[in-house]
Structures are given as structure tokens and as C-alpha cells.
Enzyme design. Structure first.
Site, PDB file in Angstrom:
ATOM      1  N   CYS A 188       0.835  -1.195   0.000  1.00 54.41           N
ATOM      2  CA  CYS A 188       0.000   0.000   0.000  1.00 54.41           C
ATOM      3  C   CYS A 188       0.876   1.253   0.000  1.00 54.41           C
ATOM      4  O   CYS A 188       2.074   1.198   0.201  1.00 54.41           O
ATOM      5  CB  CYS A 188      -0.946   0.063   1.179  1.00 54.41           C
ATOM      6  SG  CYS A 188      -1.871  -1.435   1.495  1.00 54.41           S
TER       7      CYS A 188
ATOM      8  N   ARG B  19       4.693   0.073  -5.313  1.00 51.19           N
ATOM      9  CA  ARG B  19       4.537  -0.750  -4.116  1.00 51.19           C
ATOM     10  C   ARG B  19       3.462  -1.825  -4.291  1.00 51.19           C
ATOM     11  O   ARG B  19       3.391  -2.750  -3.494  1.00 51.19           O
ATOM     12  CB  ARG B  19       4.185   0.147  -2.913  1.00 51.19           C
ATOM     13  CG  ARG B  19       5.298   1.102  -2.530  1.00 51.19           C
ATOM     14  CD  ARG B  19       4.847   2.091  -1.479  1.00 51.19           C
ATOM     15  NE  ARG B  19       4.589   1.471  -0.201  1.00 51.19           N
ATOM     16  CZ  ARG B  19       5.465   1.329   0.768  1.00 51.19           C
ATOM     17  NH1 ARG B  19       6.702   1.741   0.598  1.00 51.19           N
ATOM     18  NH2 ARG B  19       5.137   0.759   1.915  1.00 51.19           N
TER      19      ARG B  19
ATOM     20  N   TRP C 132      -3.783  -2.295  -1.109  1.00 49.00           N
ATOM     21  CA  TRP C 132      -3.581  -3.694  -1.494  1.00 49.00           C
ATOM     22  C   TRP C 132      -4.460  -4.507  -0.564  1.00 49.00           C
ATOM     23  O   TRP C 132      -4.261  -4.522   0.641  1.00 49.00           O
ATOM     24  CB  TRP C 132      -2.107  -4.071  -1.338  1.00 49.00           C
ATOM     25  CG  TRP C 132      -1.712  -5.374  -1.948  1.00 49.00           C
ATOM     26  CD1 TRP C 132      -1.315  -5.613  -3.227  1.00 49.00           C
ATOM     27  CD2 TRP C 132      -1.646  -6.644  -1.273  1.00 49.00           C
ATOM     28  NE1 TRP C 132      -1.005  -6.935  -3.395  1.00 49.00           N
ATOM     29  CE2 TRP C 132      -1.197  -7.605  -2.218  1.00 49.00           C
ATOM     30  CE3 TRP C 132      -1.920  -7.070   0.030  1.00 49.00           C
ATOM     31  CZ2 TRP C 132      -1.015  -8.949  -1.898  1.00 49.00           C
ATOM     32  CZ3 TRP C 132      -1.751  -8.410   0.348  1.00 49.00           C
ATOM     33  CH2 TRP C 132      -1.300  -9.324  -0.607  1.00 49.00           C
TER      34      TRP C 132
ATOM     35  N   ASN D 264      -2.190   1.683   6.295  1.00 46.15           N
ATOM     36  CA  ASN D 264      -1.455   0.509   5.837  1.00 46.15           C
ATOM     37  C   ASN D 264      -1.298  -0.437   7.013  1.00 46.15           C
ATOM     38  O   ASN D 264      -1.037   0.012   8.129  1.00 46.15           O
ATOM     39  CB  ASN D 264      -0.055   0.884   5.337  1.00 46.15           C
ATOM     40  CG  ASN D 264      -0.083   1.678   4.055  1.00 46.15           C
ATOM     41  OD1 ASN D 264      -1.118   1.799   3.410  1.00 46.15           O
ATOM     42  ND2 ASN D 264       1.059   2.231   3.686  1.00 46.15           N
ATOM     43  N   GLY D 265      -1.404  -1.745   6.759  1.00 45.53           N
ATOM     44  CA  GLY D 265      -1.231  -2.710   7.829  1.00 45.53           C
ATOM     45  C   GLY D 265      -2.497  -3.505   8.081  1.00 45.53           C
ATOM     46  O   GLY D 265      -3.434  -3.502   7.277  1.00 45.53           O
TER      47      GLY D 265
ATOM     48  N   GLU E  58      16.101 -17.900  -8.559  1.00 46.91           N
ATOM     49  CA  GLU E  58      15.801 -16.491  -8.806  1.00 46.91           C
ATOM     50  C   GLU E  58      15.294 -16.285 -10.229  1.00 46.91           C
ATOM     51  O   GLU E  58      14.365 -15.505 -10.464  1.00 46.91           O
ATOM     52  CB  GLU E  58      17.052 -15.643  -8.542  1.00 46.91           C
ATOM     53  CG  GLU E  58      16.909 -14.165  -8.834  1.00 46.91           C
ATOM     54  CD  GLU E  58      15.845 -13.453  -8.010  1.00 46.91           C
ATOM     55  OE1 GLU E  58      15.496 -12.311  -8.370  1.00 46.91           O
ATOM     56  OE2 GLU E  58      15.355 -14.038  -7.020  1.00 46.91           O
TER      57      GLU E  58
ATOM     58  N   LYS F  63      11.607 -14.700 -11.163  1.00 40.60           N
ATOM     59  CA  LYS F  63      11.412 -13.537 -12.035  1.00 40.60           C
ATOM     60  C   LYS F  63      10.390 -13.840 -13.121  1.00 40.60           C
ATOM     61  O   LYS F  63       9.533 -13.018 -13.433  1.00 40.60           O
ATOM     62  CB  LYS F  63      12.749 -13.128 -12.685  1.00 40.60           C
ATOM     63  CG  LYS F  63      13.685 -12.406 -11.772  1.00 40.60           C
ATOM     64  CD  LYS F  63      13.166 -11.040 -11.403  1.00 40.60           C
ATOM     65  CE  LYS F  63      13.421 -10.659  -9.988  1.00 40.60           C
ATOM     66  NZ  LYS F  63      13.051 -11.457  -8.898  1.00 40.60           N
TER      67      LYS F  63
ATOM     68  N   GLU G  57       6.881 -14.005 -11.584  1.00 43.02           N
ATOM     69  CA  GLU G  57       6.403 -12.712 -11.089  1.00 43.02           C
ATOM     70  C   GLU G  57       5.841 -11.826 -12.190  1.00 43.02           C
ATOM     71  O   GLU G  57       4.797 -11.208 -12.007  1.00 43.02           O
ATOM     72  CB  GLU G  57       7.554 -11.958 -10.404  1.00 43.02           C
ATOM     73  CG  GLU G  57       7.904 -12.431  -9.030  1.00 43.02           C
ATOM     74  CD  GLU G  57       9.036 -11.610  -8.439  1.00 43.02           C
ATOM     75  OE1 GLU G  57       8.905 -11.185  -7.283  1.00 43.02           O
ATOM     76  OE2 GLU G  57      10.048 -11.386  -9.126  1.00 43.02           O
TER      77      GLU G  57
ATOM     78  N   HIS H 143      14.919 -36.860  -9.856  1.00 44.17           N
ATOM     79  CA  HIS H 143      14.100 -37.262  -8.714  1.00 44.17           C
ATOM     80  C   HIS H 143      12.687 -36.694  -8.802  1.00 44.17           C
ATOM     81  O   HIS H 143      12.059 -36.420  -7.774  1.00 44.17           O
ATOM     82  CB  HIS H 143      14.770 -36.838  -7.404  1.00 44.17           C
ATOM     83  CG  HIS H 143      16.070 -37.522  -7.157  1.00 44.17           C
ATOM     84  ND1 HIS H 143      16.177 -38.740  -6.526  1.00 44.17           N
ATOM     85  CD2 HIS H 143      17.342 -37.175  -7.499  1.00 44.17           C
ATOM     86  CE1 HIS H 143      17.441 -39.100  -6.463  1.00 44.17           C
ATOM     87  NE2 HIS H 143      18.174 -38.161  -7.049  1.00 44.17           N
TER      88      HIS H 143
ATOM     89  N   LYS I 188       5.651  -4.363  -3.616  1.00 42.06           N
ATOM     90  CA  LYS I 188       7.106  -4.236  -3.535  1.00 42.06           C
ATOM     91  C   LYS I 188       7.612  -4.603  -2.151  1.00 42.06           C
ATOM     92  O   LYS I 188       8.603  -5.297  -1.999  1.00 42.06           O
ATOM     93  CB  LYS I 188       7.521  -2.813  -3.894  1.00 42.06           C
ATOM     94  CG  LYS I 188       9.027  -2.583  -3.907  1.00 42.06           C
ATOM     95  CD  LYS I 188       9.689  -3.352  -5.028  1.00 42.06           C
ATOM     96  CE  LYS I 188      11.180  -3.094  -5.085  1.00 42.06           C
ATOM     97  NZ  LYS I 188      11.845  -3.970  -6.052  1.00 42.06           N
TER      98      LYS I 188
END
Length: 612
Positions: free
Chosen positions: A2, A27, A74, A100-101, A485, A489, A492, A508, A607
Site C-alpha cells: 500500500c 509498491r 492492497w 497501511n497494515g 531467482e 522472475k 512474477e 528425482h 514491492k
């Protein structure tokens, strides 16, 4: 998560708040809103969707006023919608809040307030908080600051809030606990925001509110108290951030700009910290613990997401060079276990923003058990640098793209420096070897610049695999976290399902997925496991998989087997993660662009994850 923007002063608030919300779009959010106080009273505009939707909605309405606040939401409690968007108002409509929170005990409070006649218009926990403040103010006959202070002592959870009062258009009230908030100090004006990006255009002087602090902000003054009512003297700091860092600089997306900034950001990260000719590493942030590092039993690295992948790279480097046992933990899991931690342990917490909620909780738990805590963070003034005993800033500069790129390589660079520094203290590397490693590390920015020259080839590869539904990323040794990573990416920003695995684990289970439709990306550089990776490539080719290989410049053996090869400069195995990551970032970027995805603001992502 947020974004919060507030303004009180002599200028029109709407354009300042609106521009601030646009600066905070990185964000992550799903709705936006702005509240203003002017001669006609209080005006609130809020809409689900992007800030541009809100801007269009309010275009022909009264947007005057020199006090205002805005929010990008958000969703946590309540689906994304107009009515769940912030700001929210009190029962009598006089007070408004952005938040926010998460207020964890909101359900109990809401039930009690309904019993007292309150009616709620949203599904959010935030609306409950502003109703509670109104109720306390009414019952106790208090001013707003005191009512807010008492209300915050009754709630549990995390918050950064700004509150306006229609009857008092000369003040804003702000408070924080577990969610960041910064106040910009001007002449006859103040700015409030979740981070410094909306503020830097107007002032470089800022105050970072601490946990459990509440601020009364007027046009001419600022009063800061703790929740126990003790007045504080706030520390005014000067921002190092520059406005041009927040612009795209001619690039199509922030993510692409940040990928191309990595030669500079890594150089900035190393500046003043390595002395190749002398074979020395200097880390002033942890210097006072140099003696302790000679005798520690273990290092525990805690982080989330991309930072966790950086931690895995750190594990390889620290164990290889400093010969200290390392464990890498997801902070979100670590904090809910009952881990064995002693005063002989060092915990390294990694977070780009310095505000990751799970990582902060893990730090608090480890501190209680006597461990020494080091932080690796990119944002000066963030919470994690204040919570830790010592640490090292990455100096990567602001990262606007939600998918981390330069922050990751900066974290890996810092962990590389820490590994060498610890080895220096313990005497586990010879002087000649240290000179050799630091000399090569000093030239890594130039090699990254060269790796970026493969962009056109990478773009061609992206075109070939952009319609794939799945993708595997495989690597061995420190190439394994690079594979993780790379997969993250791709997930995302392109929404293609991707998984990273140790190449040896392919047999495996994952090998069952391989067919002619499955692209498999190998980290296949010339290192200690090169021959083993070649064997894995042959196994994939035998099952008709498409092989994309990241190879050392001049490689001929993998070239014969792989469908596509992307070259990176030759380097010591210690620096493989810094170089091999670059083409994977570009590959994900180009695939996402070709698929029409919002590269800088991927769906559902934020973010900085400042809530659990």
C-alpha cells in the site's frame, strides 16, 4: 504494501497527493483514494483500479484545498472495490483515515461498536479503527490526538495511519507501528508518505517516525509523542535520494532501467569497501564485531523472496571462504518455529526495503535469545537498520520495479564482501588468494556491462518461448539459487509457471515433466560442476526438451547440445551468481513484455510486504 501520501501547507494538496500516489504505484495496489478539506467541507474520491482511474473520476469535481491525503490499497480485509477503498470515515462522517497494515482484533472491536449503534459501510479493518477513535473521543470528551493515542493502545496488529478532521482543517495526525512512515519538513508545509519517493521533489529534510510514535502535524509545527504520551524530539535527516533516480531515464520500464543500472549499483556497493592491491575488505558497519566473528558457532540468514535467494548464495560463499556453518531460513517460517538460537550465533537479516514484516519479527525473536543481528538493507532510515546491532547498506538506489533486479545483485555483492571479510578475520584465505579474488571482484561491473550486450540474443530466445505454459530452471552449486531467482522472475512478471531446481534433483521427479513443449534453462558455465551439468543437458535433450543454456563466453561443448546459448564473461566461480543472473532477468523481462504484462506492477504483488 500500500501507499500513503499526506500534505498540509500553503499549496493545493490535490496535485501533490496525486503525484505522490503515482510515485508509490510501484509498491503494488488494487484501488486508490484521496480526501481533501476545503471551504465546502470534506471531499473524498476513491475508486477500485489504478490511480489513473481515480484521476479521471475526479476530473470535473472540486479538488481545491491545502490539506489532503491519499492512499493506494492492497486488499487484505475485503475485496478490491470502491467501498473498500481508502479513505474511510467515522460514523458521524467528520473523521477520515488512510491505513497501511492489519488491525488483528478488528472483529471484536467491530462487534462492540455495532452494539453501540455504529454502522459500517465497508468490510475493512481500517473503518473499524476510525469508528473506535470517534467513539473514544465522544465518550471521553477528548481532543483528536488523545483519542487516537488511546485507540491505538487498544488495537493489536500493524499500522501506518493518517487522520483528518473536518472540524479541524489545520491538522493531520499520523502514527506508525510495524509499517513505515516518513514526514517531509518544509517551510510552512509538511509531507507524509510511506517512503521518501513522493517527498523528494519538495524537500530533502525528513523525519522517520519510529514504532509506537504518533505525530500531530500543522502547517507550522510538528509534535511527536510515544503511545505512552511521552513527548519526543524528532531527528531531522537529509535524504540522499535524487529525483532523477525516480524517473525511467528513457527506458520503457523501470525494471529494464534497473537491470541496466547494475554495473553502477554494484560498483557503488563496493566503493570504499575493497582494496584489491592490499587484499583487504573494510566493512565499517560491522567493524565493531570483528573479534566476535572469529569465534561464532554459526550464521543464520533470514529473508523472504528474492532476498532469500541472495541468502542462499551467501551460504555458499561464507562456508567456502570463511568456513563458518550457515543456515538459510525463510523468515516467515523461522518466526513461527521454536529455533535453537544462542548468543554465539550471528543472524543476518536481508531485506531490500528494510520493512519486511516477517523478517522484522524474526529479528526480534533472535534478539530476545541473545543472538547478534546484522542487517543487509537498501533503504536508509528503514526499520531493519534500527532493529539490528550492525549491518551493511547495499547502496543500490531506489528500486521501483516490483520484481527485484539490482537489489538482488547488490545483496549478493554485500554477502560476497561479508564472506571475504569474515575469512579475513578468521585467516581462512591466504593474502595472495584474497588479492586475486578482490582484483577480479573489482572488475565484475565491467563484466556485467558486457553480459548486458547479449540483450538482442536474449530477445530472440524470448520470442521463441514466450507462449510456454511452464519452464524449468536448473543449476548446481551457487548456480542453484540463480536458477531459483530466474524462475521467480519469470513467474512474477510473465505469469508463466516456473520452477527452479538443483540440476542433480531433476531425475528425482521433475524429469517427468519434460517434453518438446518444456523449455529448460540451465546455468551451464565452466565451473567445478560443468561436466555434471552437461550430463543433465543430455538427459533433457534425450526427452526432447528445449534447452536454453547460460554458458561461459567461448564455450563450444554446450553449444553443440543446447537449442539456444547465451554467453556471459568468464569469471571465478565465486562471482557466477552476479553474472549468470543478468541474462535471466532480461529473458523474463522480454517474455513479459511480449505477453503484454505489466512489467513494473505485476498483478497481486507488492514491492514491500509489510503485513503477514
Amino acid at each position: 504494501m500500500c501507499g500513503i501520501v499526506g500534505y498540509i501547507g500553503y499549496r493545493e494538496a490535490w496535485p501533490i497527493v496525486l503525484k505522490g500516489l503515482k510515485r508509490l504505484e510501484y509498491r503494488g495496489y488494487d484501488s486508490a483514494g484521496i480526501a481533501l478539506i476545503n471551504n465546502s467541507g470534506q471531499s473524498i474520491y476513491k475508486k477500485a483500479g489504478k490511480v489513473a482511474v481515480l484521476e479521471e473520476f475526479a476530473e470535473h469535481q472540486d479538488r481545491t484545498g491545502t490539506i489532503g491525503m491519499g492512499h493506494t490499497r492492497w486488499a487484505t480485509h475485503g475485496v478490491p472495490s470502491d467501498r473498500n477503498s481508502h479513505p474511510h470515515t467515522s460514523n458521524n462522517g467528520k473523521l477520515s483515515i488512510i491505513h497501511n497494515g492489519i488491525i488483528e482484533n478488528y472483529a471484536t472491536l467491530k462487534e462492540e461498536l455495532i452494539g453501540r449503534g455504529h454502522e459500517f459501510k465497508s468490510d475493512t479493518d481500517t473503518e473499524v479503527l476510525i469508528h473506535l477513535i470517534e467513539e473514544i473521543q465522544k465518550i471521553e470528551n477528548l481532543d483528536l490526538l488523545e483519542a487516537v493515542r488511546l485507540a491505538l493502545n487498544e488495537v493489536s496488529g500493524a499500522y501506518a495511519i493518517v487522520i483528518m478532521d473536518k472540524d479541524h482543517p489545520d491538522q493531520l495526525i499520523a502514527a506508525r507501528k510495524g509499517s513505515p512512515m516518513v514526514i517531509g519538513v518544509g517551510k510552512g508545509e509538511y509531507f507524509i508518505a510511506s517512503d521518501a519517493t513522493p517527498i523528494i521533489e519538495y524537500t530533502k529534510n525528513v523525519i522517520y517516525l519510529k514504532d509506537g510514535e504518533i505525530a500531530l502535524v500543522t502547517r507550522e509545527d510538528l509534535l511527536v509523542k510515544q503511545l505512552d504520551n511521552i513527548v519526543q524530539t524528532p531527528l531531522i535527516q537529509e535524504l540522499e535520494l535524487k529525483l532523477e533516480m525516480l524517473e525511467k531515464g528513457g527506458f520503457e520500464h523501470f525494471m529494464l532501467k534497473e537491470i541496466y543500472e547494475q554495473p553502477r549499483s554494484i560498483k557503488d556497493c563496493m566503493r570504499g569497501r575493497i582494496y584489491p592491491a592490499e587484499g583487504k575488505v573494510q566493512l565499517g558497519g560491522i567493524k565493531e564485531f570483528a573479534e566476535k566473528l572469529k569465534n561464532i558457532d554459526r550464521i543464520i540468514i533470514v529473508a523472504c523472496g528474492t532476498s532469500w535467494h541472495a541468502g542462499l548464495v551467501g551460504e555458499y560463499l561464507i562456508e567456502e571462504y570463511a568456513r563458518i556453518p550457515v543456515e538459510v531460513e525463510y523468515a516467515s517460517e523461522f518466526r513461527y518455529r521454536n529455533p535453537i538460537i544462542t548468543e554465539k550465533d550471528v543472524v543476518i537479516a536481508i531485506s531490500q526495503s528494510g520493512e519486511t514484516a516477517d523478517t522484522m519479527a524474526a529479528i526480534e525473536m533472535a534478539k530476545e535469545r541473545g543472538a547478534t543481528i546484522f542487517g543487509i538493507c537498501n533503504v536508509a532510515g528503514a526499520s531493519i537498520p534500527r532493529l539490528t546491532h550492525a549491518g551493511v547498506y547495499t547502496h543500490a538506489g531506489p528500486e521501483i520495479g516490483v520484481a527485484s533486479t539490482k537489489a538482488f545483485t547488490a545483496q549478493v555483492t554485500v554477502l560476497t564482501l561479508m564472506a571475504f571479510y569474515m575469512a579475513q578475520q578468521k585467516g581462512t584465505i591466504t593474502a595472495s588468494k584474497m588479492i586475486e579474488l578482490l582484483t577480479e571482484l573489482d572488475h565484475i561491473p565491467e563484466k556485467i556491462q558486457k553480459a548486458l550486450e547479449s540483450n538482442d540474443i536474449i530477445k530472440e530466445v524470448a520470442e521463441k518461448i514466450k507462449d510456454s505454459r511452464n519452464c524449468l530452471f536448473l543449476g548446481r552449486g551457487s548456480g542453484f539459487p540463480v536458477a531459483l531467482e530466474g524462475a521467480l522472475k519469470l513467474k512474477e512478471i510473465s505469469y508463466i509457471h516456473a520452477e527452479g531446481y538443483p540440476a542433480a534433483e531433476m531425475k528425482h521427479g521433475p524429469i517427468a515433466l519434460i517434453d518438446e513443449e518444456m523449455p529448460v534453462v540451465f546455468i551451464a558455465t565452466k565451473n567445478s560442476s560443468y561436466e555434471k551439468v552437461i550430463s543433465n543437458i543430455q538427459e533433457v535433450k534425450a526427452r526432447k526438451g528445449k534447452v536454453i543454456a547460460i554458458v561461459t563466453e567461448g564455450d563450444t561443448e554446450v553449444q553443440k547440445m543446447a537449442d539456444y546459448c547465451i554467453e556471459i564473461p568468464d569469471a571465478n566461480e565465486a562471482f557466477l551468481p552476479l553474472l549468470a543472473t543478468i541474462p535471466l532477468q532480461l529473458l523474463s523481462y522480454h517474455i513479459a513484455v511480449m505477453r503484454g504484462c505489466n512489467v513494473d506492477q505485476p498483478r497481486n504483488l507488492a514491492k514491500s510486504v509489510t503485513v503477514e
